[in-house]
Design an enzyme around this catalytic site. Sequence first.
Site: not given
Ligand code: 13P
Length: 249
Positions: A11-12, A95, A97, A167, A173, A213, A234
């Site tokens: 969910w970030k 992750h 990020e 990933e 995203g 994605s 995500g």
């Molecule tokens: P998205 O599915 O929004 O591209 O994000 C992937 C993600 O970073 C899952 O940890």
Amino acid sequence: MIRKKIAAGNWKMNNTQAEAIQLARQLATTQIPEDTLVILGVPFVYIKDVQSAISGTNIEIAAQNCHQELSGAFTGEISASMLASMDVKYVILGHSERREYFEESNELLAKKTNTALSQGLKVIFCCGEALPVREAGSHVAHVKTQLEEGLFHLSADDLKNVVIAYEPIWAIGTGVTASSDQAQEMHREIRALLSNKYGTDTADQMHILYGGSVKPGNASELFSQLDVDGGLVGGASLKAEDFKAIILA
Ligand code: 13P
């Protein structure tokens, strides 16, 4: 070797408390297939609420990070032992990020992984390359280094409590998904690395998730690849209908 599929949501830093509870309640009504494990990567502050909302289901909770030390003067941080004491089963580590915005290195992630495992948590360990690395054709070498430096100090027994999530950063995203061939190629490479280091039995038991994605429209093709054992999702995990469709894929 038949491995369970895993549909993990990340969910970030999204949702209010009310939205998080509503999403969890909607997901709690899903008929989850026997061969599928659902994990929700929720913000720390909503863990208790989401646990209540999903009680009586087989859904598991993941935290999105933890500190490398067990306790101490680290204002604002959350430890692995705190998570374990709240009955959290998984933690997402590494992750992209966190690597990018919080400068988490492979070395730090190796420490975090050790600490999390020492507290009985299972680790969802993320790896993946940025676009220039892929364009240079160095993506396999890049992921190999991430795994060697972050995970390969573990014993085979400890490694069994790790789920790997590949990933590619260029797919996170962005709406650009790795093709199922690109995903399978990297997942096969990762399993070969595991096999070289730990033997085929261990490599065959390991779950390797794809993230970047994942949507209802592409999930079943991605997940049908031989070495793709599910997804770390995500954006689409924030919409109950979309994530349910991905769980069923
Ligand atoms: P998205 O599915 O929004 O591209 O994000 C992937 C993600 O970073 C899952 O940890």
